[in-house]
Design a protein around this motif. Structure first.
Motif, PDB file in Angstrom:
ATOM      1  N   THR A   1       0.849  -1.194   0.000  1.00 44.62           N
ATOM      2  CA  THR A   1       0.000   0.000   0.000  1.00 44.62           C
ATOM      3  C   THR A   1       0.882   1.241   0.000  1.00 44.62           C
ATOM      4  O   THR A   1       1.867   1.322   0.727  1.00 44.62           O
ATOM      5  CB  THR A   1      -0.904  -0.002   1.235  1.00 44.62           C
ATOM      6  N   SER A   2       0.511   2.198  -0.742  1.00 49.07           N
ATOM      7  CA  SER A   2       1.324   3.408  -0.904  1.00 49.07           C
ATOM      8  C   SER A   2       1.264   4.247   0.364  1.00 49.07           C
ATOM      9  O   SER A   2       0.188   4.526   0.894  1.00 49.07           O
ATOM     10  CB  SER A   2       0.840   4.237  -2.089  1.00 49.07           C
ATOM     11  N   VAL A   3       2.422   4.638   0.866  1.00 56.02           N
ATOM     12  CA  VAL A   3       2.544   5.537   2.024  1.00 56.02           C
ATOM     13  C   VAL A   3       3.553   6.608   1.681  1.00 56.02           C
ATOM     14  O   VAL A   3       4.408   6.417   0.802  1.00 56.02           O
ATOM     15  CB  VAL A   3       2.981   4.776   3.291  1.00 56.02           C
ATOM     16  N   SER A   4       3.472   7.727   2.406  1.00 52.60           N
ATOM     17  CA  SER A   4       4.412   8.822   2.190  1.00 52.60           C
ATOM     18  C   SER A   4       5.767   8.437   2.744  1.00 52.60           C
ATOM     19  O   SER A   4       5.876   7.989   3.871  1.00 52.60           O
ATOM     20  CB  SER A   4       3.895  10.086   2.885  1.00 52.60           C
ATOM     21  N   THR A   5       6.781   8.621   1.972  1.00 54.61           N
ATOM     22  CA  THR A   5       8.124   8.232   2.392  1.00 54.61           C
ATOM     23  C   THR A   5       9.071   9.418   2.482  1.00 54.61           C
ATOM     24  O   THR A   5      10.280   9.249   2.462  1.00 54.61           O
ATOM     25  CB  THR A   5       8.694   7.202   1.401  1.00 54.61           C
ATOM     26  N   SER A   6       8.538  10.655   2.603  1.00 52.12           N
ATOM     27  CA  SER A   6       9.424  11.818   2.710  1.00 52.12           C
ATOM     28  C   SER A   6      10.011  11.919   4.112  1.00 52.12           C
ATOM     29  O   SER A   6       9.423  11.429   5.093  1.00 52.12           O
ATOM     30  CB  SER A   6       8.659  13.101   2.366  1.00 52.12           C
ATOM     31  N   LEU A   7      11.163  12.551   4.222  1.00 52.71           N
ATOM     32  CA  LEU A   7      11.845  12.686   5.516  1.00 52.71           C
ATOM     33  C   LEU A   7      11.051  13.562   6.473  1.00 52.71           C
ATOM     34  O   LEU A   7      10.935  13.268   7.656  1.00 52.71           O
ATOM     35  CB  LEU A   7      13.248  13.263   5.292  1.00 52.71           C
ATOM     36  N   GLN A   8      10.511  14.673   5.990  1.00 53.10           N
ATOM     37  CA  GLN A   8       9.770  15.555   6.882  1.00 53.10           C
ATOM     38  C   GLN A   8       8.518  14.906   7.447  1.00 53.10           C
ATOM     39  O   GLN A   8       8.125  15.144   8.584  1.00 53.10           O
ATOM     40  CB  GLN A   8       9.414  16.874   6.185  1.00 53.10           C
ATOM     41  N   SER A   9       7.884  14.075   6.623  1.00 57.96           N
ATOM     42  CA  SER A   9       6.700  13.384   7.152  1.00 57.96           C
ATOM     43  C   SER A   9       7.090  12.377   8.215  1.00 57.96           C
ATOM     44  O   SER A   9       6.376  12.186   9.204  1.00 57.96           O
ATOM     45  CB  SER A   9       5.956  12.699   6.007  1.00 57.96           C
ATOM     46  N   ALA A  10       8.255  11.734   8.087  1.00 58.17           N
ATOM     47  CA  ALA A  10       8.697  10.782   9.105  1.00 58.17           C
ATOM     48  C   ALA A  10       9.006  11.485  10.418  1.00 58.17           C
ATOM     49  O   ALA A  10       8.644  11.014  11.506  1.00 58.17           O
ATOM     50  CB  ALA A  10       9.924  10.015   8.592  1.00 58.17           C
ATOM     51  N   ILE A  11       9.707  12.601  10.349  1.00 55.31           N
ATOM     52  CA  ILE A  11      10.005  13.364  11.570  1.00 55.31           C
ATOM     53  C   ILE A  11       8.712  13.876  12.201  1.00 55.31           C
ATOM     54  O   ILE A  11       8.572  13.915  13.422  1.00 55.31           O
ATOM     55  CB  ILE A  11      10.981  14.504  11.254  1.00 55.31           C
ATOM     56  N   TRP A  12       7.771  14.275  11.395  1.00 59.68           N
ATOM     57  CA  TRP A  12       6.491  14.747  11.930  1.00 59.68           C
ATOM     58  C   TRP A  12       5.762  13.648  12.682  1.00 59.68           C
ATOM     59  O   TRP A  12       5.153  13.874  13.716  1.00 59.68           O
ATOM     60  CB  TRP A  12       5.648  15.288  10.787  1.00 59.68           C
ATOM     61  N   ILE A  13       5.804  12.440  12.155  1.00 56.06           N
ATOM     62  CA  ILE A  13       5.174  11.320  12.842  1.00 56.06           C
ATOM     63  C   ILE A  13       5.849  11.075  14.188  1.00 56.06           C
ATOM     64  O   ILE A  13       5.203  10.855  15.215  1.00 56.06           O
ATOM     65  CB  ILE A  13       5.248  10.056  11.944  1.00 56.06           C
ATOM     66  N   VAL A  14       7.199  11.131  14.246  1.00 53.50           N
ATOM     67  CA  VAL A  14       7.927  10.916  15.498  1.00 53.50           C
ATOM     68  C   VAL A  14       7.607  12.010  16.511  1.00 53.50           C
ATOM     69  O   VAL A  14       7.374  11.747  17.688  1.00 53.50           O
ATOM     70  CB  VAL A  14       9.436  10.860  15.218  1.00 53.50           C
TER      71      VAL A  14
END
Length: 865
Positions: free
Chosen positions: A538-551
């Motif tokens: 399933t397609s998910v966002s893989t950008s760095l800023q989105s990962a830091i935002w999730i953390v």
């Protein structure tokens, strides 16, 4: 271990017993005997070079006379007189001189050594005094029978007139019987004045003498300084004395003979001397001598031991003891008790004066009786400036200096009631009064003792030491020790919410967020690649800023985008959630504890708080009553609480020159970085009149002392002043004067500082100012980023707008339009939905059939979900 001999004999010498002890080995000899035995023992100890402390013992209660010991052959006497020589002759001569007696008679009993009166008779003869002597046999009634049988009426009348001024040198029982017989035979009258002199006479015996006499009675007896402070009374020279001997309530001390008291102090003196020898490592072996053999050599360590004893000085049950005055203890003090004739005579016995070997007479022996108040009396008053008790008022040039203050108001009120006037002057040395090294007193107390002033008025406290040399009126104001210091200013820290964690912890947390974000970014990029022949995830966002935002969202417990991926991602997020749970729980617990502690009042409220803190220096006035108070409490070995020991250690640092001050005004001016320990009344006034109202006062309000008016010893005005002070207290006049100088509600409110610290209070704005600052910083940052995005978009549009204008513009005359490039042929695509690359940008052309312009260009950027 050392051995000491105690030989007690009333009338017989005991050289044989002393020889037996010398054979066993001794270091010194202590004896309590009569004069004859003392001479025999002196010869023995001088020959053997054994230090000998001799205490003269009374016989049958008769007043003693000084012993005249035989001079040593070689001039080196090893005998020291622990009990001072008899000084009754000096006291009696001072008394009859003060009373202005020109003619009197001395009665002495059969056991009294008449040779002891020789110096007294010589001095009285030089002063022109008429002195008669008469011996009283044991059968007193026979004396008066012989008087009436041998004298005629005229002689009896002359004898009765002589008996009006009589000195009795007899035992207490013999004096009581003699006075009783004189009253029964009508030889005593109401204007008789009896002087009874005896070093050892108890309070009970004095009352029996007073009740059996007719007329005025004066008693001379020896007294010893009594420490009224129970904390230091039982400690002498680091030696603890049994409570039976040091506590007056036990009553055992009063029942002991004076010679036994000197016996105790003699042993204490030897113990101190032996200890000094051990400290100096100059100990001598004990002397084992055979005094019966002529060939026996004296002890070679005797002179060294004698020199050590003569250099020592102790304070024991009898006061100070040393042997620096020609081999004898010279410290002795007497008190003179007296009564005035009245219908209820005998029920009022009080101290009139004292006499000691250093200062002589202290007090007045005149009859203390005032019939008509103090009308027309001018009192000489000595004072010392101390706000608000005594202050200089506005003076007029050429007129005497005027004063104002609480004590001056009290003095004016007493003067108005009693009708006296006063002349006032300031003490030269600026001190209240403390004893000096030579035994005299300085300050205002010294002015009273020297009789240069009748009354001392200021913030003078009633202490046992002062009351032993002067008289005090009833207290007119309670006394306690207060702490004057600057009000504690609450420190404002807008980032106090960051205090639960150290800066290093915050740095590690801030570093952990991007590290975990990068880890999630890498794992999701790996997840997004579909393996050959595998099923597309399933397609998910893989950008760095989105990962830091999730953390970050998980850290602040605000959730975030759901992550459906591999087990590795779940392990990372699970570990991060557990880390977040522990950090947030620890922060919450530490924040609650920090805010609770910060709400507690950390200001100094008691002496215990002051002794435990190390940031604020404190002290008092050197050589003052407060200084002596902390010295007595701090050096008392029986004090279980170490508070006063710590306070005294700081106050007395460098002999008081480091933290203590020389005057109260200096201590008050130093309060900016200093806690000043002084009289509560003085420091309260300083806080009430402070210009900036930045001072506060704390301390113990309970007090057993007070301020009083100091007068000369035996002053006739003491009872009048005390009576009128009590009347002023009952009427409430003293409370009105106190409210005048210490108003509780005024420009500076002393109670406001205490009321501002309730047990529980709400958090103030400054405690949460950091949160609002963070919010404001976030809003400002958001506005700044929005402005930058708007600026960036507008610049991009301006760059693309000229291209559109060029394509839609009409051909210009004279110019050949450019030839369009051929359009490339599209490649054939396999059937199915078109698949665009990730983050692709497509250009779609829309044609308006009715328009001549070029088709509009619309850019559509999408992200594959």
């Amino acid at each position: 271990m050392s051995e000491m001999c105690l030989i007690m004999s009333l009338s017989y010498p005991c050289p044989s017993s002393a020889c037996e002890l010398m054979n066993q080995g001794i270091l010194a000899l202590v004896t309590s005997t009569g004069c004859a035995a003392a001479n025999a023992l002196q010869s023995l100890t001088d020959a053997m070079h054994i230090p000998h402390l001799f205490i003269q013992r009374n016989g049958e209660g008769t007043p003693r006379t000084s012993c005249h010991l035989n001079p040593s052959p070689d001039g080196e006497s090893y005998t020291l007189a622990a009990r001072p020589p008899a000084r009754l002759n000096d006291v009696m001569l001072t008394l009859v001189t003060e009373l202005r007696w020109q003619k009197f008679i001395i009665f002495y009993d059969a056991d009294y050594d008449i040779r002891g009166l020789q110096t007294f008779l010589d001095q009285a003869s030089r002063q022109g005094l008429g002195v008669s002597l008469q011996r009283v046999d044991r059968n007193v009634s026979r004396v008066f029978t012989n008087l009436f049988s041998t004298m005629r009426t005229e002689e009896l009348n002359r004898y009765r007139d002589t008996l009006r001024r009589a000195v009795l040198l007899m035992s207490p029982r013999g004096a009581q019987v003699f006075i009783h017989q004189a009253v029964e035979t009508n030889l005593a009258s109401k204007d008789s004045h009896w002087v009874y002199a005896n070093e050892e006479v108890s309070d009970t015996e004095i009352m029996e003498l007073v009740h059996s006499s007719l007329g005025r009675m004066t008693v001379i007896r020896q007294i010893f300084p009594l420490w009224r402070d129970s904390n230091i009374r039982c400690m002498r020279n680091n030696h603890r004395i049994s409570s039976l001997l040091c506590d007056p309530q036990e009553g055992y001390l009063q029942s002991l003979e004076v010679s036994n008291l000197y016996l105790y102090d003699s042993v204490l003196m030897l113990a101190n001397a032996f200890y000094s020898k051990l400290e100096d490592r100059k100990w001598h072996s004990m002397a084992s001598l055979n005094c019966m053999r002529k060939s026996t050599k004296p002890w070679n360590g005797g002179w060294s031991m004698l020199d050590t004893i003569q250099k020592r000085r102790i304070t024991g049950l009898t006061g100070m003891m040393d042997f620096r005055a020609e081999g004898s203890n010279s410290h002795v003090q007497f008190e003179i008790l007296g009564t005035s004739y009245s219908e209820t005579f005998g029920k009022d016995v009080k101290r009139l004066a004292t006499w000691d070997s250093t200062r002589g007479l202290n007090g007045s022996l005149k009859e203390s009786r005032i019939e008509n108040g103090m009308q027309g009396v001018t009192v000489k008053v000595v004072t010392l400036l101390e706000e608000p008790f005594v202050m200089v008022a506005e003076n007029i040039l050429g007129q005497p200096k005027r004063y104002k203050g609480f004590s001056i108001d009290v003095l004016d009120a007493l003067g108005k009631i009693l009708g006296f006037k006063y002349e006032i002057y300031q003490v030269a040395d600026g001190k209240y009064g403390t004893p000096t090294s030579n035994g005299s007193w300085n300050g205002m107390i010294g002015e009273l003792i020297s009789k240069r002033a009748d009354l001392a008025v200021s913030a003078i406290t009633i202490t046992p030491e002062r009351e032993s040399v002067v008289d005090f009126s009833k207290r007119y104001l309670d006394y306690s020790v207060g702490i004057l210091m600057r009000k504690s200013e609450e420190k404002i820290n807008i980032f106090s919410l960051l205090a639960p964690f150290d800066l290093a912890v915050w740095a590690c947390i801030a570093a952990a967020i991007p590290v975990v974000g990068v880890m999630i970014f890498i794992l999701r990029r790996v997840q997004s690649v579909r393996p050959p022949g595998g099923h597309q995830a399933t397609s998910v966002s893989t950008s760095l800023q989105s990962a830091i935002w999730i953390v970050y969202g998980a850290f602040v417990q605000q959730g975030g985008d759901s992550i459906l991926g591999s087990v590795a991602l779940r392990i990372v997020m699970g570990s991060w959630w557990l880390f977040t749970l522990i950090v947030c729980s620890s922060y919450t617990a530490n924040l609650a504890a920090y805010l609770t502690v910060s709400r507690m009042d950390n200001a100094v409220r008691t002496f215990q708080d002051l002794s435990k803190q190390m940031d604020l220096a404190y002290g008092t006035v050197r050589d003052s009553a407060v200084y002596e108070y902390f010295r007595a409490k701090g050096t008392n070995a029986l004090e279980q609480d170490s508070t006063f020991a710590e306070l005294w250690r700081t106050i007395n640092k460098n002999n008081g020159h480091e933290h203590s001050v020389s005057s109260p005004s200096e201590g008050i001016h130093k309060v900016n970085s200093f806690a000043f320990l002084w009289d509560m009344a003085v420091v309260e006034y300083a806080a009430l009149t402070d210009d900036d109202c930045t001072l506060t006062v704390t301390g113990n309000s309970m007090s057993s002392k007070g301020y009083g008016l100091a007068l000369q010893h035996g002053s006739p005005y003491r009872d009048l002043f005390s009576q009128k002070i009590l009347e002023l207290q009952e009427k409430g006049d003293l409370d009105i004067l106190k409210q005048k100088w210490w108003p509780r509600k005024g420009r500076c409110d002393l109670d406001s500082h205490l009321e501002a610290q309730p047990e529980g209070r709400s958090l103030r704005l400054q405690s949460f100012a950091g949160v609002f600052c963070i919010l404001a910083a976030g809003l400002l940052l958001a506005c700044l980023v929005a402005a930058l995005e708007t600026w960036w978009s507008s610049n991009r549009c301006r760059r693309e707008q000229p291209k559109e204008v060029t394509e839609n513009a009409a051909p210009i005359q004279g110019l050949v339009p450019p030839r369009p490039l051929p359009r490339p042929r599209p490649r054939p695509r396999p059937p199915g939905p078109p698949v665009l690359p990730r983050d692709a940008t497509a250009t779609l052309y829309f044609m308006d059939p009715g328009a001549d312009a070029s088709p509009d260009l619309v850019e559509l950027q999408y992200t594959q979900l």
